[in-house]
Design a protein around this motif. Structure first.
Motif, PDB file in Angstrom:
ATOM      1  N   UNK A 105       0.827  -1.206   0.000  1.00  0.00           N
ATOM      2  CA  UNK A 105       0.000   0.000   0.000  1.00  0.00           C
ATOM      3  C   UNK A 105       0.859   1.253   0.000  1.00  0.00           C
ATOM      4  N   UNK A 106       1.947   1.235   0.776  1.00  0.00           N
ATOM      5  CA  UNK A 106       2.840   2.392   0.823  1.00  0.00           C
ATOM      6  C   UNK A 106       3.451   2.664  -0.551  1.00  0.00           C
ATOM      7  N   UNK A 107       3.900   1.618  -1.200  1.00  0.00           N
ATOM      8  CA  UNK A 107       4.510   1.783  -2.527  1.00  0.00           C
ATOM      9  C   UNK A 107       3.471   2.232  -3.555  1.00  0.00           C
ATOM     10  N   UNK A 108       2.268   1.697  -3.458  1.00  0.00           N
ATOM     11  CA  UNK A 108       1.204   2.109  -4.370  1.00  0.00           C
ATOM     12  C   UNK A 108       0.854   3.579  -4.167  1.00  0.00           C
ATOM     13  N   UNK A 109       0.793   4.016  -2.922  1.00  0.00           N
ATOM     14  CA  UNK A 109       0.500   5.417  -2.622  1.00  0.00           C
ATOM     15  C   UNK A 109       1.592   6.332  -3.163  1.00  0.00           C
ATOM     16  N   UNK A 110       2.858   5.911  -3.023  1.00  0.00           N
ATOM     17  CA  UNK A 110       3.970   6.721  -3.518  1.00  0.00           C
ATOM     18  C   UNK A 110       3.925   6.845  -5.039  1.00  0.00           C
ATOM     19  N   UNK A 111       3.666   5.734  -5.720  1.00  0.00           N
ATOM     20  CA  UNK A 111       3.577   5.770  -7.181  1.00  0.00           C
ATOM     21  C   UNK A 111       2.408   6.637  -7.642  1.00  0.00           C
ATOM     22  N   UNK A 112       1.295   6.519  -6.934  1.00  0.00           N
ATOM     23  CA  UNK A 112       0.109   7.298  -7.286  1.00  0.00           C
ATOM     24  C   UNK A 112       0.363   8.792  -7.087  1.00  0.00           C
ATOM     25  N   UNK A 113       1.006   9.151  -5.974  1.00  0.00           N
ATOM     26  CA  UNK A 113       1.311  10.557  -5.703  1.00  0.00           C
ATOM     27  C   UNK A 113       2.263  11.120  -6.754  1.00  0.00           C
ATOM     28  N   UNK A 114       3.273  10.328  -7.121  1.00  0.00           N
ATOM     29  CA  UNK A 114       4.243  10.796  -8.115  1.00  0.00           C
ATOM     30  C   UNK A 114       3.590  10.951  -9.482  1.00  0.00           C
ATOM     31  N   UNK A 115       2.760   9.988  -9.846  1.00  0.00           N
ATOM     32  CA  UNK A 115       2.087  10.059 -11.143  1.00  0.00           C
ATOM     33  C   UNK A 115       1.140  11.247 -11.220  1.00  0.00           C
TER      34      UNK A 115
END
Length: 211
Positions: A105-115
């Motif tokens: 979830x943390x990695x998904x949130x980071x990717x989503x924020x960056x995108x």
């Protein structure tokens, strides 16, 4: 997939860099990014605030005055929370504010924020070789050539720490430098514009692109 135009030291276009990250679904993206942000801010809290209760404040062993006959209210201790210098009612005590969140979830949130910030992303060539020594003025001039707006908060993402680059921007209040391996949701969302080197984008793709 997002394609970014890579600019050189002088601000001219010098190729493209692509970023293809798996992000959260539109209906849940805001929720998961918010959870990750709250977790990061909560985990940064020290939790060391401490106040003394009436049992921990020194003094108060003797009854201030006799129970009856004085005309004043009854008092059993001068360390009552009602008294100046007394204890604190329900005051803060040391505690752990940290919150848990699954790694995926943390990695998904980071990717989503960056995108979500690709519209504010400026890709540039690695410019450490253009700095013979630390020079803040030259880096800020390069920011202008790259299209960074004046007085905007900038997140500079590099692939790894390079001393001349690090020393050139560390004292600029509106610029935060971070390596690609240390990305976090707060810095990504707090910046007005993001400047990333081509090697940093490649490293982000390598680290986060396989999930």
């Amino acid at each position: 997939m997002v394609d970014c135009v890579v600019k050189d030291w002088q601000g001219a276009d010098k190729g493209n860099a692509s970023l293809d990250l798996k992000v959260a679904k539109e209906e849940s993206a805001a929720h998961i990014v918010h959870r990750a942000l709250v977790r990061q801010l909560a985990n940064a809290r020290q939790g060391t605030a401490c106040t003394k209760t009436r049992s921990e404040v020194s003094g108060g062993g003797r009854k201030p005055w006799r129970q009856k006959g004085t005309g004043r209210a009854r008092a059993g201790s001068n360390r009552s929370p009602l008294w100046r210098g007394g204890g604190v009612i329900f005051g803060p005590k040391p505690r752990d504010y940290s919150q848990k969140m699954n790694r995926k979830e943390r990695r998904l949130a980071l990717r989503t924020a960056l995108q979500s910030r690709v519209a504010d992303l400026i890709a540039v060539e690695d410019f450490a070789a253009n700095l013979e020594r630390p020079k803040t003025k030259e880096v800020l001039a390069a920011f202008q050539r790259w299209g960074v707006e004046a007085d905007s908060k900038v997140l500079l993402i590099v692939s790894e720490r390079q001393e001349n680059v690090w020393l050139s921007v560390r004292n600029v209040e509106r610029v935060r430098i971070i390596s690609a391996s240390n990305l976090n949701v707060y810095d990504i969302l707090a910046a007005d514009q993001i400047v990333a080197t081509a090697s940093a984008i490649a490293k982000i793709q390598e680290v986060y692109g396989d999930d």
